[in-house]
Enzyme design. Structure first.
Site, short mmCIF file in Angstrom:
data_model
loop_
_atom_site.label_atom_id
_atom_site.label_comp_id
_atom_site.label_asym_id
_atom_site.label_seq_id
_atom_site.Cartn_x
_atom_site.Cartn_y
_atom_site.Cartn_z
N GLU A 388 1.25 -1.50 0.39
CA GLU A 388 0.08 0.31 0.18
C GLU A 388 0.94 1.21 -0.08
O GLU A 388 0.53 1.68 0.45
CB GLU A 388 -1.08 -0.14 1.25
CG GLU A 388 -1.36 -1.14 0.88
CD GLU A 388 -3.18 -1.30 2.24
OE1 GLU A 388 -4.12 -1.36 2.23
OE2 GLU A 388 -1.85 -1.24 3.95
C1 TNX Z 1 -4.41 -4.46 5.03
S1 TNX Z 1 -2.45 -6.62 4.19
C2 TNX Z 1 -3.02 -4.14 5.27
C3 TNX Z 1 -3.57 -3.48 6.46
C4 TNX Z 1 -4.81 -3.59 7.38
C5 TNX Z 1 -5.03 -4.82 7.44
C6 TNX Z 1 -6.58 -4.59 7.40
C7 TNX Z 1 -1.68 -5.82 4.23
C8 TNX Z 1 -0.14 -5.69 3.81
N1 TNX Z 1 -2.20 -4.20 4.69
O1 TNX Z 1 -2.44 -2.60 6.73
O2 TNX Z 1 -4.43 -3.55 8.12
O3 TNX Z 1 -5.67 -4.56 5.56
O4 TNX Z 1 -7.34 -5.39 7.30
#
Ligand code: TNX
Length: 594
Positions: A388
């Site tokens: 992300e």
């Molecule tokens: C996605 S899974 C994210 C996290 C959040 C999560 C909540 C991932 C690698 N990144 O930053 O906490 O979703 O479900």
């Protein structure tokens, strides 16, 4: 969190041979089944009713006393609950061969024998510490050079190559119990099986007066995958060392062998770094909702690593880069693209922060942080996050990841990243942790063709921060609702299109903690889904069977209740009918510390 999780309507089986006063007031003789010859011998020695001597001077009992003893033993025998079935184990073992005529009774005289290897000795001590509170037996641990007492439990480190790095063999006969493995890890996993083969009362912290019978037969058991993990996000909410140790206990129970700690995120930096001290003191002082946060000193982190290692669990530390870095930027604005400190962040949005990939100082920071973490971490894997980073252009992002991958390799470690790192160039050994919800992922398949291996954490099956049902008081639902069946019903070997089974290292269940604020809540989200993921990681695919699994899992409700562990009384599991239980304990760890 204002709504506390509920625990299950409580458990379990009878706590003893109910309705048999002789057994409840029990002497050793009262609790001795006629079936086991060694135990009968113990009973004869321990029986108090000696009233006369025979011509050779040996004590004999009168006919009346003998009749009384026989009647008492018969009543006990009738009332004694059947032992746990030998195949009633989670995760399901590879091979189980029951022998109903070979049940073994533990007694106050049972001795644990072990080969002199220190790691094996440590497993034997842990076994003794697990069994002593509920049985009230002394269970001395002795090395094999001492004369073998009748019966007893032997832990045997044979160096048997067939059993692999983590396998074990358990043989239960009337005469004794033998656990064999090629490694201490194998013995440790065997001990977890042995624990489950005793009645749920074995989880009691105080003595329970009952028979402690192990079911007869043999188990040969080895894991399907080498990587079987869970992740705890200690960044969104901070959890102290005791909470983490207790989570390690839960992992160990289900033969998981990796604990991934998500140590940094926008809301908090949780590990002290000597060369960049403000990361923890400034970056660690916040959390979701504005609480005080916190961080692990390096001594704290070492304690976690050591405690995990004693349970044959490797810690995988994650420093999430280049995104999810608001806490680091608040501590060191020089890492920020505009060199300005952002305000501390206590919300739950993602994707807005990043360290400056165009600035050399950023790579000093990465090298220093990962260098200190590598020195603190005996495990081979370092996790660099990579998810992300929405504001970093794709080509810049790939260049950043490649540079960080080289830093990890330079430290002699193997890099793991969330599957967003797939487009970056390959480096020897690299591992992608896949958290998608659609198994058609060409970028991951392409990275695997270039040599990457994968850990599977499908968001819609393995994300333990997802709600069980719409009314679950905690958690998210962006990847859907995950009841126990959904956590269980998928196959890591075939889940990803274009990714061959050989590229799959194993499974991992992440627990993100935006909405999880306490140990109770951690346990509520973990249990009973963690054992489902553990079974996918350990058990051969041919054992996969939802109905059989939910029945085996049901028996763990009483175990958790006895141990004071919170869990969700998921409606898809046939929990045993309600019965009176002792009050649950909370707080101190249940297994011996290090
Ligand atoms: C996605 S899974 C994210 C996290 C959040 C999560 C909540 C991932 C690698 N990144 O930053 O906490 O979703 O479900």
């Amino acid at each position: 969190m204002s709504t506390p999780p509920t625990t299950a309507p409580q458990p379990p089986e009878s706590t003893g041979p109910a309705g048999v006063p002789a057994a409840r007031t029990g002497t050793t003789a009262d609790r001795t089944p006629p079936a086991a010859p060694e135990a009968t011998a113990v009973s004869a020695v321990a029986a108090p009713a000696v009233a006369a001597v025979d011509p050779a001077g040996h004590a004999v009992r009168t006919a009346g006393e003998l009749a009384e003893t026989a009647a008492r033993e018969a009543a006990t025998q009738l009332a004694r609950p059947a032992p746990v079935p030998l195949d009633d184990v989670v995760p399901a073992p590879e091979h189980v061969t029951p022998d109903a005529s070979a049940d073994h009774l533990l007694t106050a005289d049972t001795v644990i024998r072990v080969s002199a290897d220190p790691a094996a000795l440590a497993v034997a001590e842990q076994l003794a510490a697990l069994l002593r509170p509920a049985t009230g037996y002394p269970l001395p641990v002795t090395d094999t050079t001492e004369p073998a007492p009748a019966g007893g439990i032997a832990l045997d480190l044979t160096g048997d190559a067939d059993l692999g790095a983590e396998g074990y063999r358990l043989d239960v006969t009337r005469a004794g119990v033998r656990l064999t493995a090629g490694t201490a890890a194998g013995l440790h996993h065997g001990v977890q099986t042995l624990r489950q083969l005793l009645p749920a009362d074995i989880e009691s912290a105080t003595p329970v007066d009952r028979h402690w019978v192990l079911p007869g037969g043999s188990i040969l058991d080895r894991p399907r995958y080498p990587h079987r993990g869970a992740m705890l996000d200690v960044a969104r909410h901070f959890f102290g060392v005791p909470d983490v140790l207790r989570m390690i206990d839960h992992l160990a129970r289900y033969k998981l062998n990796r604990l991934h700690l998500h140590l940094t995120d926008d809301q908090g930096w949780r590990i002290a770094v000597d060369s960049w001290p403000d990361l923890s003191t400034v970056g660690g002082a916040t959390e979701v909702g504005g609480g005080p946060g916190g961080y692990y000193t390096q001594a704290d982190y070492r304690r976690i690593v050591t405690y995990a290692a004693a349970r044959h669990i490797t810690v995988i530390p994650e420093i999430d880069l280049p995104g999810h870095t608001n806490a680091a930027l608040a501590a060191y604005p020089e890492l920020s693209p505009d060199r300005t400190a952002p305000p501390p962040y206590t919300g739950t949005e993602v994707g807005f922060s990043y360290v400056d990939p165009a600035h050399d100082r950023t790579y000093d920071f990465v090298a220093d942080v990962l260098g200190e973490l590598a020195a603190l971490t005996p495990g081979q894997l370092l996790h660099i996050g990579g998810d992300e980073a929405f504001k970093v252009p794709a080509d810049v992002y790939a260049g950043f990841v490649e540079r960080v991958q080289r830093i990890v390799a330079g430290l002699g470690k193997t890099v793991v990243g969330w599957h967003q790192i797939a487009p970056a160039g390959h480096i020897d050994g690299r591992i992608l942790q896949w958290w998608g919800t659609n198994g058609d992922d060409p970028q991951t398949a392409d990275a695997v063709r270039r040599g990457a291996r994968v850990i599977l954490s499908p968001g819609n099956h393995a994300y333990l921060d997802m709600k069980y049902a719409p009314d679950t008081p905690l958690g998210h639902d962006w990847a859907g609702l995950i009841d126990v069946r959904r956590a269980y019903e998928w196959d890591p070997g075939t889940h990803l299109t274009g990714v061959p089974a050989e590229a799959v290292l194993g499974v991992e269940a992440p627990l993100w903690t935006e909405s999880v604020t306490s140990l109770d809540e951690i346990e509520f989200m973990l249990l009973p889904r963690l054992p489902a993921i553990a079974e996918l990681g350990w058990s051969p695919r041919r054992t996969h069977d939802w109905d059989a699994f939910r029945r085996r899992l049901a028996g763990h409700g009483p175990r958790w209740t006895r141990a004071g562990v919170t869990f969700h009384s998921a409606p898809d599991i046939p929990w045993p009918p309600h019965a009176t239980i002792p009050p649950a304990r909370k707080g101190p760890l249940l297994t011996p510390g290090v």
